[in-house]
Design a protein around this motif. Structure first.
Motif, PDB file in Angstrom:
ATOM      1  N   GLY A 129      55.861  60.287  96.436  1.00  0.00           N
ATOM      2  CA  GLY A 129      57.292  60.392  96.714  1.00  0.00           C
ATOM      3  C   GLY A 129      58.050  59.127  96.359  1.00  0.00           C
ATOM      4  O   GLY A 129      59.195  59.189  95.908  1.00  0.00           O
ATOM      5  N   SER A 179      64.324  58.952  90.560  1.00  0.00           N
ATOM      6  CA  SER A 179      65.676  59.355  90.950  1.00  0.00           C
ATOM      7  C   SER A 179      66.667  58.227  90.701  1.00  0.00           C
ATOM      8  O   SER A 179      67.798  58.464  90.247  1.00  0.00           O
ATOM      9  N   PHE A 198      66.495  71.513  94.208  1.00  0.00           N
ATOM     10  CA  PHE A 198      66.567  71.186  95.637  1.00  0.00           C
ATOM     11  C   PHE A 198      67.063  72.364  96.464  1.00  0.00           C
ATOM     12  O   PHE A 198      66.699  72.492  97.638  1.00  0.00           O
ATOM     13  N   VAL A 201      56.644  68.632  95.466  1.00  0.00           N
ATOM     14  CA  VAL A 201      57.664  68.095  96.361  1.00  0.00           C
ATOM     15  C   VAL A 201      58.603  67.168  95.597  1.00  0.00           C
ATOM     16  O   VAL A 201      59.826  67.206  95.778  1.00  0.00           O
ATOM     17  N   LYS A 253      61.030  69.053  93.474  1.00  0.00           N
ATOM     18  CA  LYS A 253      62.061  69.731  94.254  1.00  0.00           C
ATOM     19  C   LYS A 253      63.090  68.768  94.831  1.00  0.00           C
ATOM     20  O   LYS A 253      64.266  69.120  94.983  1.00  0.00           O
ATOM     21  N   THR A 254      62.693  67.540  95.161  1.00  0.00           N
ATOM     22  CA  THR A 254      63.587  66.635  95.894  1.00  0.00           C
ATOM     23  C   THR A 254      64.195  65.528  95.048  1.00  0.00           C
ATOM     24  O   THR A 254      65.079  64.818  95.532  1.00  0.00           O
ATOM     25  N   PHE A 274      67.957  65.572  94.923  1.00  0.00           N
ATOM     26  CA  PHE A 274      68.653  65.182  96.150  1.00  0.00           C
ATOM     27  C   PHE A 274      68.822  63.674  96.218  1.00  0.00           C
ATOM     28  O   PHE A 274      69.923  63.160  96.490  1.00  0.00           O
ATOM     29  N   TYR A 275      67.737  62.933  95.986  1.00  0.00           N
ATOM     30  CA  TYR A 275      67.826  61.472  96.035  1.00  0.00           C
ATOM     31  C   TYR A 275      68.704  60.942  94.906  1.00  0.00           C
ATOM     32  O   TYR A 275      69.403  59.938  95.080  1.00  0.00           O
ATOM     33  N   SER A 278      66.229  56.359 101.683  1.00  0.00           N
ATOM     34  CA  SER A 278      65.469  57.304 100.867  1.00  0.00           C
ATOM     35  C   SER A 278      63.974  57.168 101.118  1.00  0.00           C
ATOM     36  O   SER A 278      63.257  58.169 101.223  1.00  0.00           O
ATOM     37  N   GLY A 326      59.288  63.201 105.319  1.00  0.00           N
ATOM     38  CA  GLY A 326      58.926  64.427 104.614  1.00  0.00           C
ATOM     39  C   GLY A 326      57.447  64.505 104.319  1.00  0.00           C
ATOM     40  O   GLY A 326      56.834  65.579 104.413  1.00  0.00           O
TER      41      GLY A 326
END
Length: 297
Positions: A78, A85, A110, A163, A166-167, A170-171, A216, A223
């Motif tokens: 992550g 990101s 997301f 993960v 998918k994320t 967002f970040y 973040s 998460g």
């Protein structure tokens, strides 16, 4: 009744319902969770008080430590996602054609359902007919083929990348919002002083977005320790063996498969404690940075 008292009663009546709901669905379940963590309860018979035995088993269980190691892999992967990101945020904040369209494309995963995303990657990760291995064979890179979901050495990274995919949008969005709040005057002054892009990024951009980056990282951590859907849906509840078992999945496994609700409650309490410790550490670090800024002023 005075006008001031009427106002207080009026405001209190509006607060009563949400406070009652909060007590019913948050405070009481949390209290019961702590209470059950000191018992041996199978969900049917009466709960038997056993003190700290559940917590001793959590600390001494090999499977618990394996699951925490797997959660660590999610966290480290992550962090790579947050770095990516940030790269996308810096790139798409600049004067790039179709930047808004690219932002929408990157952010789109997301909003997708986590279960649907997991099953989609399940098809991609299939050993024989999955798109990834088929593409590798077509490119003459068959030696890179993997059993993505059944090889203990790669399964956690494979699931963690789901993960990240998918994320990452967002970040990227929250980092873009922070980058856009940095005054342009700072960059113009840096250019006048002869600073290049790397110097501007290092001495202006990074300090200005450091708090959001820390946030973040904290969100990635929370998460990662709560990861459940991907291993549950794609690896036969943590397979092969316990290779992809996560802490949250193991606690659910103990509760609903073996009816050890006391042990599962103790694991949930441990998870809460881990998150609180990390959050407290982050708060201290951020506060110390703010105090240092005040001293500098």
């Amino acid at each position: 009744m005075s006008l001031q008292m009427k106002k207080r009663v009026f405001v209190s009546s509006f607060l009563l319902v949400p406070l009652a709901l909060y007590a019913m669905f948050v405070l009481y379940p949390t209290f019961k969770l702590f209470q059950l963590s000191f018992t041996d309860w199978n969900g049917l018979d009466g709960a038997k008080w056993i003190g700290l035995d559940n917590y001793r088993e959590v600390v001494q269980s090999r499977e618990v430590w394996v699951s925490l190691r797997n959660n660590l892999i999610y966290f480290l992967t992550g962090l790579v996602g947050v770095a990516f990101s940030l790269f996308l945020a810096v790139l798409l904040t600049g004067k790039l054609r179709f930047a808004k369209g690219f932002r929408s494309i990157v952010f789109a995963p997301f909003i997708l359902n986590a279960t649907a995303v997991s099953f989609m990657f399940g098809f991609l990760y299939e050993t024989e007919s999955g798109a990834i291995n088929v593409a590798l064979r077509a490119l003459g890179l068959g030696f890179l083929e993997q059993r993505w979901l059944s090889d203990a050495s790669v399964v956690n990274v494979s699931l963690a990348l789901i993960v990240v995919w998918k994320t990452v949008g967002f970040y990227m969005v929250i980092l873009i919002a922070t980058l856009q709040s940095i005054p342009e005057d700072l960059y113009e002054a840096a250019v006048i002083d002869g600073a290049g892009k790397w110097q501007s990024f290092r001495f202006i951009t990074l300090p200005c977005i450091s708090d959001i980056v820390k946030l973040s990282v904290f969100l990635v951590f929370t998460g990662s320790v709560q990861t459940f859907e991907q291993p549950f849906l794609l690896t036969g509840q943590g397979g092969p063996g316990y290779a992809s078992m996560t802490f949250a999945l193991y606690s659910v496994h103990e509760a609903f498969q073996f009816s050890r609700y006391g042990l599962a409650s103790a694991m949930a309490v441990v998870l809460i404690a881990i998150v609180l410790v990390v959050q407290l550490t982050q708060h201290i670090l951020v506060r110390e940075k703010g105090d240092n800024h005040e001293d500098f002023k």
